[in-house]
Design a protein around this motif. Structure first.
Motif, PDB file in Angstrom:
ATOM      1  N   GLU A 156       0.812  -1.215   0.000  1.00 49.90           N
ATOM      2  CA  GLU A 156       0.000   0.000   0.000  1.00 49.90           C
ATOM      3  C   GLU A 156       0.846   1.267   0.000  1.00 49.90           C
ATOM      4  O   GLU A 156       0.476   2.268  -0.622  1.00 49.90           O
ATOM      5  CB  GLU A 156      -0.929  -0.001   1.209  1.00 49.90           C
ATOM      6  CG  GLU A 156      -1.865   1.194   1.252  1.00 49.90           C
ATOM      7  CD  GLU A 156      -2.827   1.151   2.431  1.00 49.90           C
ATOM      8  OE1 GLU A 156      -3.084   2.219   3.024  1.00 49.90           O
ATOM      9  OE2 GLU A 156      -3.315   0.053   2.755  1.00 49.90           O
ATOM     10  N   ARG A 160       0.354   4.336  -2.835  1.00 46.88           N
ATOM     11  CA  ARG A 160       0.099   5.745  -2.550  1.00 46.88           C
ATOM     12  C   ARG A 160       1.061   6.660  -3.304  1.00 46.88           C
ATOM     13  O   ARG A 160       0.788   7.846  -3.475  1.00 46.88           O
ATOM     14  CB  ARG A 160       0.207   6.010  -1.050  1.00 46.88           C
ATOM     15  CG  ARG A 160      -0.914   5.366  -0.247  1.00 46.88           C
ATOM     16  CD  ARG A 160      -0.763   5.662   1.234  1.00 46.88           C
ATOM     17  NE  ARG A 160      -1.883   5.130   1.984  1.00 46.88           N
ATOM     18  CZ  ARG A 160      -3.061   5.729   2.113  1.00 46.88           C
ATOM     19  NH1 ARG A 160      -3.264   6.897   1.529  1.00 46.88           N
ATOM     20  NH2 ARG A 160      -4.026   5.177   2.809  1.00 46.88           N
ATOM     21  N   PRO A 164      -1.825   7.009  -6.662  1.00 47.56           N
ATOM     22  CA  PRO A 164      -2.565   7.381  -5.449  1.00 47.56           C
ATOM     23  C   PRO A 164      -4.071   7.519  -5.639  1.00 47.56           C
ATOM     24  O   PRO A 164      -4.850   6.987  -4.841  1.00 47.56           O
ATOM     25  CB  PRO A 164      -1.920   8.709  -5.035  1.00 47.56           C
ATOM     26  CG  PRO A 164      -1.288   9.247  -6.289  1.00 47.56           C
ATOM     27  CD  PRO A 164      -0.844   8.048  -7.052  1.00 47.56           C
ATOM     28  N   ARG A 165      -4.495   8.232  -6.678  1.00 41.95           N
ATOM     29  CA  ARG A 165      -5.938   8.422  -6.861  1.00 41.95           C
ATOM     30  C   ARG A 165      -6.630   7.109  -7.210  1.00 41.95           C
ATOM     31  O   ARG A 165      -7.715   6.800  -6.691  1.00 41.95           O
ATOM     32  CB  ARG A 165      -6.209   9.475  -7.937  1.00 41.95           C
ATOM     33  CG  ARG A 165      -5.962  10.894  -7.436  1.00 41.95           C
ATOM     34  CD  ARG A 165      -6.298  11.906  -8.497  1.00 41.95           C
ATOM     35  NE  ARG A 165      -5.312  11.891  -9.578  1.00 41.95           N
ATOM     36  CZ  ARG A 165      -5.353  12.692 -10.644  1.00 41.95           C
ATOM     37  NH1 ARG A 165      -6.357  13.541 -10.781  1.00 41.95           N
ATOM     38  NH2 ARG A 165      -4.428  12.638 -11.564  1.00 41.95           N
ATOM     39  N   LEU A 168      -7.035   4.841  -4.068  1.00 41.67           N
ATOM     40  CA  LEU A 168      -8.124   5.231  -3.177  1.00 41.67           C
ATOM     41  C   LEU A 168      -9.482   4.906  -3.789  1.00 41.67           C
ATOM     42  O   LEU A 168     -10.372   4.367  -3.125  1.00 41.67           O
ATOM     43  CB  LEU A 168      -8.026   6.729  -2.860  1.00 41.67           C
ATOM     44  CG  LEU A 168      -6.864   7.141  -1.956  1.00 41.67           C
ATOM     45  CD1 LEU A 168      -6.812   8.659  -1.835  1.00 41.67           C
ATOM     46  CD2 LEU A 168      -7.022   6.513  -0.575  1.00 41.67           C
ATOM     47  N   ALA A 173      -6.240   1.147  -1.227  1.00 45.60           N
ATOM     48  CA  ALA A 173      -5.541   1.839  -0.143  1.00 45.60           C
ATOM     49  C   ALA A 173      -6.578   2.438   0.792  1.00 45.60           C
ATOM     50  O   ALA A 173      -7.621   2.921   0.353  1.00 45.60           O
ATOM     51  CB  ALA A 173      -4.622   2.935  -0.693  1.00 45.60           C
ATOM     52  N   ARG A 175      -8.305   5.099   3.173  1.00 51.02           N
ATOM     53  CA  ARG A 175      -8.347   6.554   3.248  1.00 51.02           C
ATOM     54  C   ARG A 175      -7.936   6.994   4.647  1.00 51.02           C
ATOM     55  O   ARG A 175      -8.139   6.292   5.614  1.00 51.02           O
ATOM     56  CB  ARG A 175      -9.752   7.074   2.941  1.00 51.02           C
ATOM     57  CG  ARG A 175     -10.203   6.818   1.514  1.00 51.02           C
ATOM     58  CD  ARG A 175     -11.581   7.353   1.280  1.00 51.02           C
ATOM     59  NE  ARG A 175     -12.052   7.062  -0.061  1.00 51.02           N
ATOM     60  CZ  ARG A 175     -11.820   7.830  -1.114  1.00 51.02           C
ATOM     61  NH1 ARG A 175     -11.134   8.947  -0.970  1.00 51.02           N
ATOM     62  NH2 ARG A 175     -12.265   7.501  -2.315  1.00 51.02           N
ATOM     63  N   ARG A 185      -8.254   5.645   9.716  1.00 47.60           N
ATOM     64  CA  ARG A 185      -8.066   4.935   8.457  1.00 47.60           C
ATOM     65  C   ARG A 185      -9.304   4.101   8.175  1.00 47.60           C
ATOM     66  O   ARG A 185      -9.832   3.434   9.042  1.00 47.60           O
ATOM     67  CB  ARG A 185      -6.851   3.992   8.540  1.00 47.60           C
ATOM     68  CG  ARG A 185      -5.526   4.716   8.601  1.00 47.60           C
ATOM     69  CD  ARG A 185      -4.454   3.772   9.098  1.00 47.60           C
ATOM     70  NE  ARG A 185      -4.386   2.564   8.310  1.00 47.60           N
ATOM     71  CZ  ARG A 185      -3.676   2.420   7.199  1.00 47.60           C
ATOM     72  NH1 ARG A 185      -2.995   3.443   6.733  1.00 47.60           N
ATOM     73  NH2 ARG A 185      -3.632   1.274   6.552  1.00 47.60           N
ATOM     74  N   ASP A 201      -3.303   8.600 -12.932  1.00 49.69           N
ATOM     75  CA  ASP A 201      -2.364   7.747 -12.205  1.00 49.69           C
ATOM     76  C   ASP A 201      -1.681   6.817 -13.187  1.00 49.69           C
ATOM     77  O   ASP A 201      -2.293   6.362 -14.123  1.00 49.69           O
ATOM     78  CB  ASP A 201      -3.109   6.886 -11.159  1.00 49.69           C
ATOM     79  CG  ASP A 201      -3.509   7.725  -9.958  1.00 49.69           C
ATOM     80  OD1 ASP A 201      -2.945   8.806  -9.804  1.00 49.69           O
ATOM     81  OD2 ASP A 201      -4.383   7.296  -9.212  1.00 49.69           O
TER      82      ASP A 201
END
Length: 201
Positions: A156, A160, A164-165, A168, A173, A175, A185, A201
């Motif tokens: 993970e 990130r 990253p986007r 999520l 991953a 939040r 989290r 990304d």
């Protein structure tokens, strides 16, 4: 990094971990869910996932250009618009693909019988490979292969950095939200929410 297959008296055959597929390295490091995560990222990088219903993913066309491994093909087939990482790892087709991945790794002595977990030598080799390929500080300049290897080795934390986007929105991953007590989290409620619709990304 060279690992001699097996432990103790069974250690005999040298295996270069660098020559393994990132999904195999992820399996050795973190088990089936780690391998599935790398497969999902590989599909994302190949553009093999299209937006499904709002807030969920849908599989795009399945062909040799978009699904490069049996695990990727199984994952792409299993995408139903609602499945998160846990559900994908439990899908029968995905579990079969992971089981087949384990066979050559076990035959090479990287997994121990009967539980098919990594041997001590394998764990040491993976740790050494993590040191040789530390967590990247930025995704800038990274090839797709380098992104996949980073996630295979660092999980993970690498997601990130390299996507990253997507990580999520796909529920790969957790939040982080600021609360009175500090950071909380939690994962996306729908698992792969927004998978494939973000770009960038």
């Amino acid at each position: 990094m060279v690992v001699y297959g097996g432990d103790g008296d069974n250690a005999s055959r040298p295996v270069r971990l660098e020559r393994l597929d990132p999904q195999e390295i992820a399996l050795l490091r973190g088990g089936p869910r780690a391998a599935v995560t790398v497969a999902v990222l590989a599909l994302h990088l190949r553009g093999a996932v299209l937006p499904g219903r709002p807030g969920a993913p849908g599989a795009g066309p399945l062909d040799a250009d978009t699904t490069g491994s049996p695990l990727e093909f199984a994952v792409c087939k299993a995408l139903d618009g609602t499945s998160g990482p846990r559900e994908l790892a439990r899908d029968p087709g995905v579990r079969l693909a992971v089981a087949r991945m384990r066979i050559p790794l076990a035959e090479a002595g990287l997994l121990r019988y009967p539980l098919l977990g990594p041997t001590r030598a394998t764990r040491r080799g993976v740790r050494a490979l993590r040191r040789r390929h530390p967590l990247p500080e930025t995704r800038r300049g990274l090839t797709d292969d380098a992104r996949l290897l980073a996630v295979a080795l660092h999980g993970e934390a690498a997601l990130r950095v390299v996507a990253p986007r997507f990580a999520l929105r796909a529920g790969l991953a957790a939040r982080a939200e600021v609360a009175d007590g500090g950071l909380l989290r939690h994962s996306s409620r729908n698992g792969f929410a927004g998978f494939g619709d973000g770009g960038g990304d």
